[in-house]
Design a protein around this motif. Structure first.
Motif, PDB file in Angstrom:
ATOM      1  N   TRP A  12       0.835  -1.211   0.000  1.00  0.00           N
ATOM      2  CA  TRP A  12       0.000   0.000   0.000  1.00  0.00           C
ATOM      3  C   TRP A  12       0.864   1.253   0.000  1.00  0.00           C
ATOM      4  N   GLY A  13       1.901   1.267   0.844  1.00  0.00           N
ATOM      5  CA  GLY A  13       2.800   2.413   0.913  1.00  0.00           C
ATOM      6  C   GLY A  13       3.513   2.640  -0.407  1.00  0.00           C
ATOM      7  N   GLN A  14       3.932   1.555  -1.057  1.00  0.00           N
ATOM      8  CA  GLN A  14       4.614   1.674  -2.344  1.00  0.00           C
ATOM      9  C   GLN A  14       3.686   2.293  -3.382  1.00  0.00           C
ATOM     10  N   ARG A  15       2.412   1.932  -3.347  1.00  0.00           N
ATOM     11  CA  ARG A  15       1.460   2.497  -4.304  1.00  0.00           C
ATOM     12  C   ARG A  15       1.299   4.005  -4.087  1.00  0.00           C
ATOM     13  N   LEU A  16       1.224   4.423  -2.831  1.00  0.00           N
ATOM     14  CA  LEU A  16       1.091   5.844  -2.547  1.00  0.00           C
ATOM     15  C   LEU A  16       2.351   6.613  -2.948  1.00  0.00           C
ATOM     16  N   VAL A  17       3.511   6.029  -2.683  1.00  0.00           N
ATOM     17  CA  VAL A  17       4.771   6.663  -3.063  1.00  0.00           C
ATOM     18  C   VAL A  17       4.831   6.887  -4.571  1.00  0.00           C
ATOM     19  N   GLU A  18       4.392   5.893  -5.327  1.00  0.00           N
ATOM     20  CA  GLU A  18       4.399   6.016  -6.791  1.00  0.00           C
ATOM     21  C   GLU A  18       3.342   7.016  -7.260  1.00  0.00           C
ATOM     22  N   GLU A  19       2.152   6.973  -6.654  1.00  0.00           N
ATOM     23  CA  GLU A  19       1.071   7.866  -7.061  1.00  0.00           C
ATOM     24  C   GLU A  19       1.433   9.331  -6.849  1.00  0.00           C
ATOM     25  N   PHE A  20       2.125   9.621  -5.744  1.00  0.00           N
ATOM     26  CA  PHE A  20       2.471  11.009  -5.422  1.00  0.00           C
ATOM     27  C   PHE A  20       3.912  11.357  -5.796  1.00  0.00           C
ATOM     28  N   ASP A  21       4.548  10.457  -6.513  1.00  0.00           N
ATOM     29  CA  ASP A  21       5.883  10.708  -7.052  1.00  0.00           C
ATOM     30  C   ASP A  21       6.880  11.101  -5.970  1.00  0.00           C
ATOM     31  N   VAL A  22       6.895  10.338  -4.883  1.00  0.00           N
ATOM     32  CA  VAL A  22       7.864  10.562  -3.810  1.00  0.00           C
ATOM     33  C   VAL A  22       9.163   9.851  -4.182  1.00  0.00           C
ATOM     34  N   ARG A  23      10.221  10.608  -4.355  1.00  0.00           N
ATOM     35  CA  ARG A  23      11.508  10.034  -4.753  1.00  0.00           C
ATOM     36  C   ARG A  23      12.260   9.553  -3.515  1.00  0.00           C
ATOM     37  N   THR A  24      12.516   8.258  -3.429  1.00  0.00           N
ATOM     38  CA  THR A  24      13.158   7.668  -2.257  1.00  0.00           C
ATOM     39  C   THR A  24      13.984   6.458  -2.658  1.00  0.00           C
ATOM     40  N   PRO A  25      15.102   6.201  -1.974  1.00  0.00           N
ATOM     41  CA  PRO A  25      15.887   4.995  -2.264  1.00  0.00           C
ATOM     42  C   PRO A  25      15.132   3.706  -1.972  1.00  0.00           C
TER      43      PRO A  25
ATOM     44  N   GLY B 159      11.188  18.569  -0.538  1.00  0.00           N
ATOM     45  CA  GLY B 159      10.067  18.400  -1.447  1.00  0.00           C
ATOM     46  C   GLY B 159       9.444  17.024  -1.355  1.00  0.00           C
ATOM     47  N   ASN B 160      10.265  16.004  -1.219  1.00  0.00           N
ATOM     48  CA  ASN B 160       9.739  14.641  -1.119  1.00  0.00           C
ATOM     49  C   ASN B 160       9.116  14.380   0.249  1.00  0.00           C
ATOM     50  N   GLN B 161       9.647  15.010   1.298  1.00  0.00           N
ATOM     51  CA  GLN B 161       8.995  14.925   2.601  1.00  0.00           C
ATOM     52  C   GLN B 161       7.592  15.522   2.539  1.00  0.00           C
ATOM     53  N   GLN B 162       7.473  16.673   1.858  1.00  0.00           N
ATOM     54  CA  GLN B 162       6.174  17.329   1.778  1.00  0.00           C
ATOM     55  C   GLN B 162       5.198  16.518   0.929  1.00  0.00           C
ATOM     56  N   LYS B 163       5.685  15.906  -0.140  1.00  0.00           N
ATOM     57  CA  LYS B 163       4.809  15.064  -0.956  1.00  0.00           C
ATOM     58  C   LYS B 163       4.336  13.839  -0.173  1.00  0.00           C
ATOM     59  N   LEU B 164       5.215  13.287   0.665  1.00  0.00           N
ATOM     60  CA  LEU B 164       4.814  12.148   1.501  1.00  0.00           C
ATOM     61  C   LEU B 164       3.735  12.575   2.491  1.00  0.00           C
ATOM     62  N   LEU B 165       3.915  13.732   3.104  1.00  0.00           N
ATOM     63  CA  LEU B 165       2.927  14.251   4.047  1.00  0.00           C
ATOM     64  C   LEU B 165       1.583  14.482   3.362  1.00  0.00           C
ATOM     65  N   LEU B 166       1.612  15.059   2.180  1.00  0.00           N
ATOM     66  CA  LEU B 166       0.377  15.280   1.427  1.00  0.00           C
ATOM     67  C   LEU B 166      -0.266  13.963   0.999  1.00  0.00           C
ATOM     68  N   ALA B 167       0.565  12.976   0.660  1.00  0.00           N
ATOM     69  CA  ALA B 167       0.028  11.666   0.289  1.00  0.00           C
ATOM     70  C   ALA B 167      -0.782  11.079   1.444  1.00  0.00           C
ATOM     71  N   ARG B 168      -0.241  11.174   2.643  1.00  0.00           N
ATOM     72  CA  ARG B 168      -0.958  10.648   3.815  1.00  0.00           C
ATOM     73  C   ARG B 168      -2.257  11.401   4.055  1.00  0.00           C
ATOM     74  N   GLU B 169      -2.204  12.726   3.995  1.00  0.00           N
ATOM     75  CA  GLU B 169      -3.386  13.522   4.309  1.00  0.00           C
ATOM     76  C   GLU B 169      -4.461  13.405   3.230  1.00  0.00           C
ATOM     77  N   ILE B 170      -4.056  13.407   1.974  1.00  0.00           N
ATOM     78  CA  ILE B 170      -5.030  13.319   0.881  1.00  0.00           C
ATOM     79  C   ILE B 170      -5.631  11.926   0.788  1.00  0.00           C
ATOM     80  N   HIS B 171      -4.851  10.897   1.153  1.00  0.00           N
ATOM     81  CA  HIS B 171      -5.352   9.522   1.103  1.00  0.00           C
ATOM     82  C   HIS B 171      -6.582   9.333   1.974  1.00  0.00           C
ATOM     83  N   HIS B 172      -6.734  10.157   2.993  1.00  0.00           N
ATOM     84  CA  HIS B 172      -7.890  10.036   3.893  1.00  0.00           C
ATOM     85  C   HIS B 172      -9.143  10.689   3.324  1.00  0.00           C
ATOM     86  N   ASP B 173      -9.059  11.156   2.075  1.00  0.00           N
ATOM     87  CA  ASP B 173     -10.212  11.729   1.379  1.00  0.00           C
ATOM     88  C   ASP B 173     -10.857  12.838   2.215  1.00  0.00           C
ATOM     89  N   PRO B 174     -10.091  13.892   2.527  1.00  0.00           N
ATOM     90  CA  PRO B 174     -10.616  14.940   3.418  1.00  0.00           C
ATOM     91  C   PRO B 174     -11.668  15.801   2.752  1.00  0.00           C
TER      92      PRO B 174
END
Length: 273
Positions: free
Chosen positions: A145-158, A170-185
């Protein structure tokens, strides 16, 4: 310079806002040292609009965000969200109501730097049946599930287990947004969402906020970057001394007028005339 073409200015298509989503009436909040951080503040947000809050730091923006996201109690006033009263100082209540939060300091208040990407993504959903069973996290399922979100929000990580503190801002912020948006606010409270980001990451964050608006979600954008507020907001509220002192529609926005309200000069200007 960033490897792709960046839009010089994001043009939001005109649209008619939907139902009333948030109503804040005469809110009073005490800050440190007994001073009033919010002094009779009122505002409203409809579904499908971005409302920007412009102001000089220290005029109540931080407290407004914390009250709406359940981090800070209020002394007087009422908050109604999606037709129901919002409980006083309940983070879980705000989450369950449909309010997401991008805090001012992502590494202090939004993410745990020493933990990996999956653990950070789980902070708001680890209780759900999809993420845990009989009190134990579903490790394999959660990694996929985490891998899918990382790919969907283009989080660049090793890697998916890389400590978040090793990612770029920038990638920290995209990860944070991925978590918050995933909850369908229903409402995203975004505080300085592009602070410290380069032009490419900034454009990516703006694109995500515009997408929420297009999906009939609402955004309360709190930023000291006046260009950002003017570019993204359907309405601009100016905060000074813990109160909303001006409201302007997108077409009425003028840097000089907004700047005067931000500096508290509107009253003095009227007296001079």
């Amino acid at each position: 310079m960033v490897g792709k073409e960046i839009a010089a200015q994001r043009e939001l298509p005109a649209r008619t806002p939907g139902r009333m989503l948030l109503e804040v009436n005469r809110l009073e909040v005490m800050a440190e040292h007994g001073r009033k951080a919010l002094d009779g503040l009122s505002l409203s947000i409809r579904a499908g609009e971005i409302v920007g809050v412009a102001g000089v730091a220290g005029n109540g923006q931080k407290e407004l965000a914390e009250v709406l996201t359940g981090l800070l109690p209020w002394r007087r006033g009422q908050i109604e969200f999606d037709g129901k009263p919002l409980r006083n100082a309940s983070v879980r209540g705000a989450i369950e109501a449909g309010i997401s939060h991008v805090p001012e300091n992502r590494m202090k208040s939004g993410l745990a730097g020493s933990l990996g990407l999956v653990d950070n993504l789980l902070f708001k959903s680890y209780r759900s049946a999809d993420r845990a069973r009989l009190g134990f996290l579903r490790i394999g399922r959660n990694k996929a599930w985490g891998q899918r979100l990382v790919e969907e929000f283009d989080v660049r990580t090793p890697g998916i287990d890389t400590p978040v503190q090793q990612l770029s801002g920038g990638n920290q912020q995209k990860l944070l947004l991925a978590r918050e948006i995933h909850h369908d606010p229903k409402l995203m409270v975004a505080v300085h969402p592009t602070q410290g980001l380069d032009v490419g990451a900034t454009e990516g964050v703006h694109r995500l906020l515009a997408k929420l608006r297009a999906e009939d979600k609402s955004v309360l954008l709190i930023s000291e970057d006046l260009d950002e507020v003017m570019q993204l907001s359907d309405r601009i509220l100016v905060i000074f001394g813990g109160r909303i002192v001006a409201e302007l529609n997108r077409g009425e926005a003028d840097r000089e007028i907004i700047g005067m309200y931000m500096a508290g000069l509107h009253g003095a200007e009227e007296e001079a005339i």
